[in-house]
Structure formats: structure tokens, C-alpha cells
Motif scaffolding. Structure first.
Motif, short mmCIF file in Angstrom:
data_model
loop_
_atom_site.label_atom_id
_atom_site.label_comp_id
_atom_site.label_asym_id
_atom_site.label_seq_id
_atom_site.Cartn_x
_atom_site.Cartn_y
_atom_site.Cartn_z
N ARG A 222 -37.69 15.57 -6.38
CA ARG A 222 -38.62 14.44 -6.30
C ARG A 222 -37.84 13.16 -5.96
NH1 ARG A 222 -43.44 13.75 -7.18
NH2 ARG A 222 -43.77 15.67 -8.33
N ALA A 223 -36.69 13.01 -6.62
CA ALA A 223 -35.87 11.83 -6.37
C ALA A 223 -35.40 11.80 -4.92
CB ALA A 223 -34.67 11.82 -7.31
N ASP A 224 -35.00 12.99 -4.42
CA ASP A 224 -34.50 13.07 -3.05
C ASP A 224 -35.59 12.73 -2.05
OD1 ASP A 224 -32.42 13.57 -1.26
OD2 ASP A 224 -33.27 15.54 -0.80
N GLU A 225 -36.81 13.21 -2.36
CA GLU A 225 -37.93 12.95 -1.46
C GLU A 225 -38.29 11.46 -1.47
OE1 GLU A 225 -38.99 15.36 0.29
OE2 GLU A 225 -40.85 14.65 1.19
N ALA A 226 -38.32 10.88 -2.67
CA ALA A 226 -38.70 9.48 -2.81
C ALA A 226 -37.66 8.57 -2.16
CB ALA A 226 -38.85 9.11 -4.28
N ARG A 227 -36.44 9.04 -2.14
CA ARG A 227 -35.34 8.24 -1.60
C ARG A 227 -35.60 7.85 -0.15
NH1 ARG A 227 -29.00 9.99 -1.13
NH2 ARG A 227 -28.19 7.88 -1.20
N PRO B 27 -52.62 17.20 -1.55
CA PRO B 27 -51.75 16.26 -0.85
C PRO B 27 -51.91 14.83 -1.34
CG PRO B 27 -52.83 17.70 0.70
CD PRO B 27 -53.43 17.98 -0.63
N GLU B 28 -53.13 14.50 -1.74
CA GLU B 28 -53.37 13.15 -2.25
C GLU B 28 -52.60 12.93 -3.54
OE1 GLU B 28 -57.29 11.46 -3.06
OE2 GLU B 28 -57.83 12.11 -1.02
N GLY B 29 -52.68 13.94 -4.40
CA GLY B 29 -51.96 13.87 -5.68
C GLY B 29 -50.47 13.74 -5.47
N ARG B 30 -49.97 14.45 -4.44
CA ARG B 30 -48.55 14.38 -4.13
C ARG B 30 -48.16 12.96 -3.75
NH1 ARG B 30 -45.94 13.75 0.38
NH2 ARG B 30 -43.86 14.61 0.67
N ARG C 152 -45.79 7.64 -4.89
CA ARG C 152 -45.93 6.19 -5.04
C ARG C 152 -45.44 5.74 -6.40
NH1 ARG C 152 -52.02 5.06 -3.78
NH2 ARG C 152 -51.49 2.93 -4.40
N ARG C 153 -45.75 6.57 -7.41
CA ARG C 153 -45.31 6.24 -8.75
C ARG C 153 -43.77 6.13 -8.79
NH1 ARG C 153 -47.37 10.70 -11.88
NH2 ARG C 153 -49.20 10.75 -10.56
N THR C 154 -43.10 7.10 -8.19
CA THR C 154 -41.63 7.11 -8.20
C THR C 154 -41.07 5.92 -7.45
OG1 THR C 154 -41.91 9.51 -7.98
CG2 THR C 154 -39.68 8.68 -7.95
N VAL C 155 -41.65 5.66 -6.26
CA VAL C 155 -41.14 4.56 -5.43
C VAL C 155 -41.32 3.23 -6.14
CG1 VAL C 155 -41.51 3.29 -3.29
CG2 VAL C 155 -41.49 5.78 -3.26
N THR C 156 -42.52 3.05 -6.74
CA THR C 156 -42.79 1.80 -7.46
C THR C 156 -41.81 1.62 -8.62
OG1 THR C 156 -45.11 2.10 -6.94
CG2 THR C 156 -44.58 0.48 -8.62
N ALA C 157 -41.60 2.73 -9.34
CA ALA C 157 -40.69 2.66 -10.49
C ALA C 157 -39.29 2.26 -10.05
CB ALA C 157 -40.65 4.00 -11.21
N LEU C 158 -38.86 2.79 -8.91
CA LEU C 158 -37.51 2.49 -8.45
C LEU C 158 -37.38 1.00 -8.07
CD1 LEU C 158 -34.73 3.59 -7.84
CD2 LEU C 158 -35.46 4.00 -5.50
N PRO D 112 -41.93 17.04 5.21
CA PRO D 112 -41.96 16.65 3.79
C PRO D 112 -42.07 17.85 2.86
CG PRO D 112 -44.03 16.14 4.86
CD PRO D 112 -43.09 16.54 5.94
N ARG D 113 -41.53 17.69 1.68
CA ARG D 113 -41.64 18.77 0.68
C ARG D 113 -43.07 18.83 0.16
NH1 ARG D 113 -36.59 16.53 -0.85
NH2 ARG D 113 -34.88 18.01 -0.72
N LYS D 114 -43.59 20.06 -0.02
CA LYS D 114 -44.94 20.19 -0.59
C LYS D 114 -44.80 20.39 -2.08
CE LYS D 114 -46.61 22.63 3.45
NZ LYS D 114 -46.95 23.99 3.92
N PHE D 115 -44.91 19.32 -2.82
CA PHE D 115 -44.85 19.47 -4.27
C PHE D 115 -46.19 19.99 -4.76
CE2 PHE D 115 -41.66 16.17 -3.50
CZ PHE D 115 -40.57 16.80 -4.07
N GLN D 116 -46.11 20.92 -5.70
CA GLN D 116 -47.37 21.44 -6.26
C GLN D 116 -48.04 20.35 -7.07
OE1 GLN D 116 -46.88 24.96 -8.49
NE2 GLN D 116 -46.78 26.29 -6.69
#
Lengths: 394, 242
Positions: free
Chosen positions: B65-70, B39-42, B47-53, B30-34
Motif C-alpha cells: 500500500r505504501a509503495d502504491e501510494a508513493r 475500485p472506488e473503495g480502493r 486517498r486516505r494514505t496520501v492525505t495522511a502522508l 496499478p495494484r488491485k487491492f481487495q
């Protein structure tokens, strides 16, 4: 026979047949002179070296051989071209309206002298190199064919994105057939007098370009190395970057030019009858190779990129023209087309099947012939036949 | 007692409960987003992105972020389609990724029926690069294009289709013509069953025929065609048998 007798006499006179070796003096202080070294070199590697003489004696070169005939045709072509140029007379100017990238421009060119190739030189180097054919007033036009009237000009290349390059592909394929003819005539040894028959209309979808040729060798099955030599010769021809010159000549001159080729001699009157004027034949020249083609052909041989001569099928059983008639096939890509070796291998494999174009001397459709090479397809054909029979009987 | 004791040959475990195969590329790690939350914040952000989608069906996000959430969305939908809402682990998974409880029924009642009859090989989501005024699109490289934007959407959504992709296939180019003919020749040489299969796998549309690439959304139309074909082509063989 006169030529051969002359060569043998020469050999006897120079003493090459009986006395083959020259000797240097042992323990000489000075060593061999330059002349002596040159003499030995000639004996070993010269034109009349032992190997050459032996091969000439075994396989005598006929008086009508390919290099002689080619030189003769090329000379006649040049003379006719000069004559036609002289007949032009006073130079007149025409307006050529160029349409395309980088911008539309009007050019003032010479009537009957300037070609689309010259027009391309006014645009850029890219136009000169990549243009395959031109379109003059909506008609496909060779790059090296002089313009005859005020016209609209467009230049076509292989990687056109806005348009479907169907016609350009066809021109490329036809030019490949033409170049294959040039290679077949020159690649074999002189004592084999190769006579070209014809090449069918270009069809890219058939999977290979074709030249039907009378090789005068019976039951020849070339190995992979020999096929590779043909492919290499094609590449060599492409590297020379020779222009395709076009010339329309009278029937009589064409007949005189092709008097040594028994097949072309028969074809020329038919071709002339089918032409617009009814009396002219369209000839093309690459280097010193001259052949008949309705055209148009591409600009230069340098536009040929990757090329493989894939197969050489004997047509002995399929046509009644000659026992030594062969169908030579190949596949090619234009310069600048990069293709993965595996994908190119697929194209090559398909190019090995017998091409479905009409075979000279027959009127059969070709599906059945190509099916012979493939067992599965044959079974399908047999099924279809039985079905038809049942339908008829019912 | 026999010595040595006979070796008990254990049967190989049955390969039944495997993870379903995703039709999108997922990175091996997985990508390590700052994120200030670590990691919890990531995970929260994901979750926010997935829920929104799931909620809105089409969202705009940063490209990575979109690619990761995909990948997460694809996995979630494939599990839901496979097990349904009566499967406890799947329900837990859905509850974790969709923090908005009102959106969970949408996953099982709307999306699962939509993707039940889905052509194999076609992903559930679609991602396109969105225009960005900040950076030139040509300098798109890993590590550079952090501010690139992308549009992520669920296929079969009710919105009007997006334009693009704008690249056309060059079916008329000489190597494509040769390859297409070689493909046809191959299928012709095979038995009749495979020649039927050839009609299902049309690779490149020929420009002379009706080109579906000139107007509107290409992939969307293709999917519709695929769906409609798969339905209609079941019937003819039965008729021929009769």
C-alpha cells in the motif's frame, strides 16, 4: 650445441631425414602388425616426426633453455628446503592463539614446521580454501611459511567486510604478477630463451599487474589469439591449485640458482643488502617455477578467478636495458568474485594502458609516458607546461 | 484547382506539457487491492494514505500500500511544484487526493517551497522496510509478503532521522577499487569540462576518508551535502574568471 648435434645425429641414424615414409604391403592378408602401426604413428606424430625435426633444424634449441633452467632451480630449491628442515633438530611446541570466526581457540603447533595453513585445517575447509594470507603478531605472513614463535594468528580473505582488504588486495596482485612470470617463461617455444627481468611493487590502483620480461623477440605484436593463450595459461595454472612455497636462502645459493638470468644476477646483491639480515634472499616457488619476491604471496594459485592478459608493450624506446624488453600487463579477479561482463570489460580496457609503475632503466615519472597514449591528456600536459613557463618568466 | 491538392505538412506538436518524470519506480499497471467497495473503495483507501502522508510526513503502512501510494504522492508534489496553486487542474488534483481541506494549503505553502530547489534525480519520498514480528524478512517475495510493514516519509521532514539502510558499500573490495580507478581514468582522459563534472559525481565514498555511513541517516546526510554542494559550487568558476 651438443644437445642439438645429438638430435641431428639421432635423426640420421634412424633414417628419418632421408627416408620419411614407411610402406605397408598391399593386399596382405594379415594387415600391418602392431609394431608397424606404432612406427608409422611415431613418424607422423612422435618427437622426431618430420615437422618437429624441421622446426628443430630451423630454430635450434639452445643448451640453456627455459625447461632445463626451471628444472635446475626447482631441484636446488627442494634440496635447500630439505637441508633447512634437517637443521631444525628436536621438535618444539608453540602456542598459537587464533583470533576470528568461528571462535577464538588456542592451538599447540610445531615450531618451525607448522604453518598458518595447518592451523586453518583445524578450523574448517572454508578457512583452508578462502584464506589468502595470515597475520601473525600484527605482521602479514604467508600461509605456507612456518611459524617461529608463540603468536596471535588471524586469517584474511578477499571478501572481508569488517576490515578494509587493502593489504589482501595487494598480496593478490603481487601473486598475479608472480604467476604471470611463471606463464611467460613456460608458454613460449623452447628455442626462445625468455629471461624475466622483474615486477614492480604491487599497486591495484594502477589498474593492472605487471611483469617486465626480455622475450628475445624483436618488435613482436601479438594478436588477440596469442594474448588469449597467455590468459588461458594463467587459468590453467590456477586450476592446478598449486601452493606458493616460501624459502629464505643465502646470497651465494641464490646467485648460483639465477646464474643463467643476466638481470636477476645483478639484482640479487642489491636485494640481499636490503633484507633484514643483509645476506638472505626470499624465494618463492609455484610448481617448478622459482622467482625472487619480497612477499607475502597468497596461499594457492586456485584463488585466482577470472584473468586476462591485456597488453604487451615494448619498452625499447623507454628503457636502455635491452631492445627486446617488454612490459606484460594483465587484470584479474579473485575466485568467487562474479562481475558483469561489461564492468569487467571496463577494467580490461583500463588494463590495456601502459602501467604507470617505474620502468627498469629509467627514473622518469610515468604520467608523461602514459599521456603519450592519450591525445587529450597530452594537450592538458602541454597546457600545464606552458603555464609553468609563463609563471617562471613572469 | 490543382489536382491532386498539395499536401499540407503539419508541424509536429510541441512537446511542452509533458508529465514530469518521477524518480521512483512505478508499476506499469496499478495494484488491485481487495476492497469491499470495489475500485472506488480502493481509491478511497489510497486517498486516505496520501492525505495522511501529506499531513503527518511520516507514516507506517503495509509495504504494498505504501509503495502504491508513493507514486501518487510523487506525482502530486511534482505537479504542485511545477504549476503552483493558481493552476486549476493542479488544484483539482490536490483537492481529490487530499480530502482534508486543512492539509491542502500545507502542500502549496510548506512542501512546494521545500522541494523547489531539489537535486535532480532524488525522489521526494523515502521508503524503508519496517520490522515485522509476523514474518521473516528474508521470505520477501511478491505475493507472499502481504503483511510486511514499511515506513513512508517525505524527505526533509522535521523528525529525527530513521536508522538504516544497514548495508554498507564495500569500496575496498578489489573489483570496486578497479572500477573506481577506471572511472577516474575515463574522466581524466576526457576534456577539462568533464573532469570538473567528475567532482560532482562521486560514486562511492572511500573508506579511508570521512565516512558518512557510520552514524545516523545516510541518505539524508547525502541529500544535505548535495544541496549544499550545488549552492557552493556555483561561485568558484566566477571567481576564477575574474
Amino acid at each position: 650445441m651438443g644437445r642439438l648435434a645429438g638430435i641431428i645425429q639421432k635423426c640420421r641414424y634412424s633414417g628419418l631425414i632421408h627416408i620419411q615414409k614407411r610402406y605397408f604391403q598391399m593386399h596382405s592378408v594379415q594387415g600391418p602388425t602392431a609394431e608397424e602401426v606404432e612406427g608409422v604413428r611415431k613418424d607422423l606424430f612422435g618427437k622426431l616426426c618430420r615437422e618437429n625435426v624441421r622446426s628443430i633444424l630451423q630454430n635450434p634449441i639452445p643448451s640453456v633453455n627455459n625447461p632445463v633452467v626451471r628444472a635446475k632451480r626447482s631441484q636446488m630449491f627442494s634440496e635447500e628446503k630439505e637441508n633447512q628442515y634437517k637443521e631444525l633438530g628436536r621438535i618444539q611446541k608453540i602456542d598459537v592463539e587464533y583470533v576470528g570466526v568461528p571462535e577464538n581457540v588456542n592451538l599447540m603447533m610445531n615450531k618451525g614446521i607448522s604453518t598458518p595453513y595447518d592451523c586453518a585445517k583445524h578450523m574448517s575447509d572454508v578457512h583452508v580454501q578462502r584464506s589468502v594470507v595470515a597475520e601473525v603478531n600484527g605482521q602479514l605472513w604467508d600461509m605456507h611459511r612456518p611459524l617461529e614463535e608463540t603468536c596471535k594468528l588471524r586469517l584474511f580473505h578477499m571478501k572481508m567486510k569488517a576490515e578494509d582488504p587493502f593489504n589482501v588486495n595487494k598480496v593478490f596482485w603481487r601473486s598475479c604478477s608472480f604467476m604471470l612470470g611463471a606463464v611467460l617463461e613456460s608458454a613460449l617455444h623452447e628455442h626462445i630463451y625468455v629471461e624475466l627481468h622483474s615486477f614492480p611493487p604491487a599497486n591495484v590502483r594502477s589498474g593492472s599487474f605487471v611483469y617486465d620480461v626480455d622475450l628475445k623477440i624483436k618488435d613482436w605484436k601479438p594478436n588477440t589469439d596469442e594474448m588469449r593463450v597467455f590468459s588461458l595459461e594463467m587459468r590453467k595454472l590456477a586450476q592446478k591449485n598449486l601452493p606458493f612455497e616460501r624459502l629464505e636462502v643465502n646470497v651465494d645459493l641464490a646467485l648460483e640458482m639465477f646464474e643463467d638470468n643476466q638481470y636477476k644476477k645483478k639484482q640479487i646483491p642489491e636485494i640481499a643488502a636490503g633484507s633484514t639480515t643483509g645476506k638472505t634472499v626470499c624465494l618463492y616457488r609455484v610448481g617448478d617455477f622459482v622467482d625472487i619476491s619480497r612477499g607475502p604471496l597468497m596461499s594457492t594459485t586456485g584463488l585466482l578467478g577470472r584473468c586476462t592478459i591485456t597488453a604487451l608493450h615494448p619498452l625499447r624506446e623507454l628503457s636502455n636495458i635491452s631492445d627486446t624488453l617488454y612490459r606484460v600487463q594483465g587484470v584479474a579477479l579473485p575466485a568467487g568474485f562474479l562481475l558483469n561482463y561489461f564492468a569487467y570489460g571496463l577494467i580490461e580496457q583500463r588494463g590495456k594502458l601502459l602501467n604507470s609503475a617505474r620502468i627498469p632503466g629509467t627514473l622518469q615519472p610515468h604520467k608523461q609516458i602514459s599521456a603519450k597514449h592519450n591525445q587529450n591528456q597530452k594537450a592538458v600536459l602541454i597546457e600545464e607546461e606552458t603555464k609553468q613557463k609563463q609563471a617562471v618568466s613572469a | 484547382m490543382v489536382f491532386p491538392p498539395p499536401i499540407k505538412v503539419q508541424q509536429a506538436p510541441k512537446l511542452t506539457n509533458l508529465i514530469s518524470k518521477l524518480n521512483v519506480k512505478v508499476l506499469p499497471s496499478p495494484r488491485k487491492f481487495q476492497n469491499p467497495g470495489g475500485p472506488e473503495g480502493r481509491l478511497k483507501a489510497m486517498r486516505r494514505t496520501v492525505t495522511a502522508l501529506v499531513k503527518h510526513e511520516r507514516i507506517e503502512a503495509r509495504y504494498f500500500r505504501a509503495d502504491e501510494a508513493r507514486g501518487y504522492v510523487e506525482r502530486l508534489i511534482s505537479e504542485a511544484v511545477r504549476y503552483g496553486d493558481l493552476h486549476r487542474p493542479t488544484m483539482d488534483l490536490a483537492k481529490f487526493w487530499i480530502y482534508d481541506e486543512a492539509a491542502i494549503p500545507k502542500l502549496f505553502k510548506v512542501l512546494v517551497p521545500r522541494y523547489k530547489q531539489w537535486p535532480s534525480g532524488l525522489p521526494y519520498t523515502r521508503m524503508l522496510r519496517a520490522p515485522s514480528s509476523i514474518v521473516d524478512q528474508t521470505t520477501f517475495k511478491v505475493g507472499i509478503g502481504h503483511h510486511l510493514l514499511a515506513v513512508l516519509e517525505l524527505r526533509g521532514n522535521p523528525f529525527p532521522p530513521l536508522p538504516g539502510p544497514f548495508t554498507k558499500p564495500h569500496a575496498g573490495a578489489i573489483h570496486n577499487v578497479l572500477l573506481e580507478e577506471a572511472r577516474k581514468e575515463y574522466f581524466r582522459s576526457q576534456s577539462t569540462i568533464e573532469s570538473q563534472a567528475e567532482q560532482h559525481t562521486q560514486a562511492v565514498p572511500i573508506p579511508g576518508e570521512e565516512s558518512c555511513f557510520q552514524q545516523g541517516d545516510t541518505l539524508e546526510q547525502l541529500t544535505h551535502e548535495l544541496v549544499s554542494e550545488s549552492v557552493s559550487e556555483i561561485d568558484p568558476p566566477e571567481e576564477s574568471k575574474k
